[in-house]
Scaffold this motif. Structure first.
Motif, PDB file in Angstrom:
ATOM      1  N   LYS A 454       0.839  -1.201   0.000  1.00 47.35           N
ATOM      2  CA  LYS A 454       0.000   0.000   0.000  1.00 47.35           C
ATOM      3  C   LYS A 454       0.873   1.249   0.000  1.00 47.35           C
ATOM      4  O   LYS A 454       1.887   1.315   0.715  1.00 47.35           O
ATOM      5  N   LEU A 455       0.486   2.247  -0.762  1.00 44.68           N
ATOM      6  CA  LEU A 455       1.246   3.492  -0.787  1.00 44.68           C
ATOM      7  C   LEU A 455       1.314   4.138   0.587  1.00 44.68           C
ATOM      8  O   LEU A 455       2.339   4.713   0.979  1.00 44.68           O
ATOM      9  N   LYS A 456       0.223   4.051   1.345  1.00 45.50           N
ATOM     10  CA  LYS A 456       0.178   4.748   2.630  1.00 45.50           C
ATOM     11  C   LYS A 456       1.206   4.192   3.617  1.00 45.50           C
ATOM     12  O   LYS A 456       1.638   4.901   4.525  1.00 45.50           O
ATOM     13  N   THR A 457       1.602   2.943   3.458  1.00 43.38           N
ATOM     14  CA  THR A 457       2.603   2.352   4.347  1.00 43.38           C
ATOM     15  C   THR A 457       3.918   3.118   4.272  1.00 43.38           C
ATOM     16  O   THR A 457       4.618   3.283   5.282  1.00 43.38           O
ATOM     17  N   TYR A 458       4.232   3.642   3.108  1.00 40.68           N
ATOM     18  CA  TYR A 458       5.520   4.303   2.885  1.00 40.68           C
ATOM     19  C   TYR A 458       5.405   5.826   2.928  1.00 40.68           C
ATOM     20  O   TYR A 458       6.288   6.496   3.471  1.00 40.68           O
ATOM     21  N   LEU A 459       4.322   6.348   2.377  1.00 44.20           N
ATOM     22  CA  LEU A 459       4.185   7.803   2.304  1.00 44.20           C
ATOM     23  C   LEU A 459       3.567   8.393   3.568  1.00 44.20           C
ATOM     24  O   LEU A 459       3.651   9.608   3.792  1.00 44.20           O
ATOM     25  N   ASP A 460       2.955   7.566   4.404  1.00 40.63           N
ATOM     26  CA  ASP A 460       2.466   7.998   5.721  1.00 40.63           C
ATOM     27  C   ASP A 460       2.922   6.982   6.767  1.00 40.63           C
ATOM     28  O   ASP A 460       2.117   6.278   7.375  1.00 40.63           O
ATOM     29  N   PRO A 461       4.247   6.875   6.986  1.00 45.40           N
ATOM     30  CA  PRO A 461       4.787   5.795   7.826  1.00 45.40           C
ATOM     31  C   PRO A 461       4.349   5.868   9.282  1.00 45.40           C
ATOM     32  O   PRO A 461       4.350   4.847   9.975  1.00 45.40           O
ATOM     33  N   LEU A 462       3.967   7.048   9.753  1.00 42.70           N
ATOM     34  CA  LEU A 462       3.528   7.197  11.140  1.00 42.70           C
ATOM     35  C   LEU A 462       2.019   7.060  11.290  1.00 42.70           C
ATOM     36  O   LEU A 462       1.475   7.253  12.379  1.00 42.70           O
ATOM     37  N   ASN A 463       1.364   6.722  10.176  1.00 40.34           N
ATOM     38  CA  ASN A 463      -0.096   6.550  10.173  1.00 40.34           C
ATOM     39  C   ASN A 463      -0.804   7.778  10.740  1.00 40.34           C
ATOM     40  O   ASN A 463      -1.696   7.686  11.592  1.00 40.34           O
TER      41      ASN A 463
END
Length: 760
Positions: A454-463
């Motif tokens: 998922k893109l969000k895993t890398y581009l929003d690593p702090l969730n």
């Protein structure tokens, strides 16, 4: 998709500098003339087999289609060339082990190779260079080792190249090297831009003309993929702002526009070379420059591949160095709020920054909204409603093969997607219409069941659940900038001034009948800055030996005086071709066909303050006809160009005996500001006499009275390299850095502080 391919063929949106694929570490080969090492050329060279060029060219026409991804320029040969087994091996008197092997591919404009095994010890060096040494890559060292042991390299000009490896006698282990791919360039990528003969991209403006988006333009890169194809990509930021170098491009750039089934994405990603800042720095169509090609990184790993949307998120194995001036682009997935009327985005205008067809960085611009569509092409049908479509035609510009993967930015300079394909085109200098399609970033944000994809895993690593992320300049606190004494974008123009009856042999700022030996451009800074290198704008000239052109830096109040730093060769990575024949004349090392902008990185950074001078020296007698452009200045400006000959020494161009002229040389230093260079003023008169004995490497501090305090020496980048207590008189042995580098000495005592600079 805007793409091209090779037989194993090359996609490329070649950047501004086909230079070292991975970051190289300077120096020169031990044996630049292989003939000194061998009695028989057949012992050194491995010959590549013939192939059907006509068939490849026909395939290229069929493959271009409407997927604007890769531009094929080379035929791939699969090889097994191992150190110690092929070529020649010998040992020098000091125990240094040498391995040399040559690769010949008849008719190649350039050759590039892939080391599928690269693991060498500290002290070892690898160089790759053309037979005539007109083009040298390296040195590559243990610092280029990676976990996957892969090293892809940029093309080296000509049909014959040499690989040279040296390993010290006391190496910790024996290096391992294996070449498994050799790519034969059959399209002459080094002359592909500027395209004087092709009207395909005439309506696409240079990035230098886009004043509103200079930051995000530094995030756009040219990619060579798998040694035989090329696309565009964008360096992306993430919500933690930790500087992780993520690269966004199109998935079809990595799988042959979906022609390769079950591709090994990790292997392909490991072969990628990215070129930064490949662009024309002047917004003026009358100047046809080939941009500088000296800034590149090699090797990426896969973070996320989402084929149904055409998204590929990769990560560089190395962080772009500060002098690349990288910018990590921001992004947004704020689709719902931005959509006011159905499946649209209305944060216009929208800007696409890309590298069309081997070209320098360009842009396309639309003052209209985006519509969300379902895209189906001949080769692939994508997930429904996964692509943005410019509602009408581009307001300005277009895209071409090789533009695939390039970023689309909204009016907040945030990326919303990347180019998959289209059919926009130019009609001369005017846009000819056609549609382009961009994968929608928000569609890949939470796509699929695998959190690791998922893109969000890398581009929003702090969730953080952020829906947008601002762009970031990781070196904003210590920025780089070019310094120029002329404004070529407005009233001042470039010219190659000559004198006498034979203008082609009497360049005022190059080889001439007066045998003027050295030329310098004067600069001034009111604060200490770090000089990392310089850009040289050279006209269409001829030179037979680059080693005869030497770069120097001086200081002085009334012209060039004391040299600071070491001299080094003028060694830009590109060479020129005769356009009439379309043939590369590597052996005579000619520079013709078009003007070039070349960046020369200094081997050691130099601190400059006040007046300083960047100079180039040429030799006589010579077959060279080398020169640098000069400017036709605004009459209100002062002369900043200097010349030196044996009789007069240094003198200003305005005092030239035959052609007096008030002008500036087209040289632009790349300077870095660093707060670490802020040297506090002395709190009193000089506390002590500080001197440095360069021969014996001894720092001497002398005072008429007893001192109590400490002495520190810093590098120009602020690194503490020496520290000691002081008393009345002190001599300190300094294990100094490279000769010619600068040290900042700080003496602190109870009487105050004193600072000075020393030349190691």
């Amino acid at each position: 998709m805007k793409t091209f391919f090779t037989l194993s063929i090359i996609l490329i949106l070649f950047p501004l500098a086909m230079v070292d694929a991975q970051i190289s570490h300077g120096g020169n080969p031990l044996f630049p003339k292989p003939s000194l090492l061998r009695a028989n050329a057949s012992d050194l060279f491995i010959e590549m087999p013939d192939f059907n060029l006509d068939s490849l060219l026909q395939d290229d026409l069929l493959n271009e289609g409407n997927m604007r991804g890769a531009f094929r320029f080379a035929n791939k040969f699969h090889t097994e060339i191992r150190k110690g087994e092929a070529g020649q091996n010998f040992t020098l008197n000091d125990g240094t082990k040498i391995w040399q092997v040559g690769i010949r591919s008849k008719g190649a404009f350039s050759i590039n190779v892939l080391f599928s095994e690269y693991h060498i010890p500290q002290g070892a060096k690898l160089f790759v260079y053309s037979l005539s040494t007109a083009h040298i890559l390296g040195a590559f060292t243990h610092e280029n080792n990676s976990d996957d042991q892969i090293l892809p390299l940029s093309p080296v000009m000509g049909e014959e190249i040499i690989i040279e490896y040296s390993e010290p006698a006391d190496a910790d282990f024996e290096g391992r090297l294996s070449i498994t791919e050799v790519n034969h360039d059959y399209k002459d990528i080094f002359k592909y831009e500027p395209q004087f003969d092709s009207p395909k991209g005439e309506c696409i403006p240079d990035i230098a003309c886009l004043k509103e988006a200079r930051d995000i333009s530094r995030s756009a890169v040219l990619l060579i993929i798998n040694g035989n194809s090329g696309c565009s990509g964008t360096l992306l930021n993430n919500t933690s702002g930790d500087g992780t170098p993520y690269l966004l491009t199109a998935a079809h750039c990595l799988n042959g526009s979906f022609s390769v089934k079950n591709p090994d994405y990790n292997k392909v990603a490991g072969s990628i070379i990215a070129f930064f800042n490949y662009e024309k720095s002047i917004c003026n169509t009358k100047y046809q420059f080939k941009g500088s090609q000296e800034m590149s990184l090699a090797g990426t790993s896969v973070a996320s591949i989402i084929e149904p949307i055409d998204i590929a998120l990769l990560k560089f194995k190395e962080t772009p160095p500060d002098y690349f001036r990288p910018y990590y682009a921001g992004w947004t997935i704020d689709y719902d709020k931005a959509s006011q009327t159905g499946n649209t985005l209305r944060n216009y205008p929208y800007t696409n920054i890309h590298h069309p067809a081997f070209g320098m960085k360009k842009f396309a611009y639309s003052n209209d909204y985006l519509g969300l569509i379902s895209l189906s092409l001949d080769v692939y049908t994508f997930m429904p409603n996964s692509h943005w479509h410019i509602n009408r035609e581009w307001t300005q510009g277009a895209t071409l093969g090789g533009s695939s993967g390039s970023g689309l930015f909204d009016n907040n300079n945030l990326l919303v997607g990347g180019l998959t394909g289209g059919n926009s085109e130019c009609n001369g200098t005017e846009e000819a219409g056609g549609a382009d399609f961009f994968f929608a970033l928000f569609r890949g944000w939470d796509y699929g069941d695998d959190p690791k994809n998922k893109l969000k895993t890398y581009l929003d690593p702090l969730n953080t659940r952020a829906i947008s992320c601002k762009g970031m300049d990781p070196y904003a606190a210590e920025p780089f900038g070019k310094l120029s004494n002329a404004d070529y974008n407005n009233t001042e123009t470039l010219e190659n001034t000559s004198f006498g009856n034979d203008a082609n042999k009497n360049y005022l700022f190059g080889h001439n009948s007066l045998e003027t030996e050295e030329f310098a451009e004067e600069f001034y800074t009111d604060k200490p800055l770090i000089l990392s290198g310089a850009y040289f704008f050279c006209p269409k000239v001829v030179y037979a030996n680059l080693s005869e052109v030497t770069i120097k830096v001086y200081k002085g109040d009334n012209g060039p005086g004391e040299q600071i730093g070491n001299s080094q060769q003028f060694k830009p990575v590109y060479k020129e071709y005769y356009r009439d024949s379309g043939t590369f004349y590597e052996k005579i090392k000619r520079m013709s066909g078009y003007a070039t902008e070349s960046f020369v990185k200094l081997d050691e950074d130099i601190v400059v303050e006040g007046k300083f001078y960047i100079a180039y020296q040429i030799t006589y007698p010579s077959d060279n006809s080398f020169s640098v452009f000069n400017a036709k200045l605004d009459p209100r400006k002062k002369n900043t160009a200097w010349l030196r000959d044996k009789k007069r020494g240094w003198f200003e161009a305005s005092n030239h005996p035959i052609k007096p002229i008030k002008t500036s040389l087209a040289i632009q230093p790349l300077l870095q500001y660093s707060p670490k260079l802020r040297i506090e003023k002395n709190t009193s008169e000089d506390i002590a006499l500080i001197s440095y004995d360069r021969k014996n490497k001894v720092l001497k501090i002398a005072s008429g009275e007893e001192l109590s305090g400490k002495i520190q020496i810093f590098s120009t980048t602020g690194v503490l390299i020496f520290e000691s207590a002081v008393d009345r008189q002190n001599d300190f042995n300094i294990n100094s850095p490279k000769m010619g580098s600068i040290g900042i000495v700080r003496l602190q005592t109870g009487k105050g502080s004193q600072t000075s600079k020393i030349l190691f």
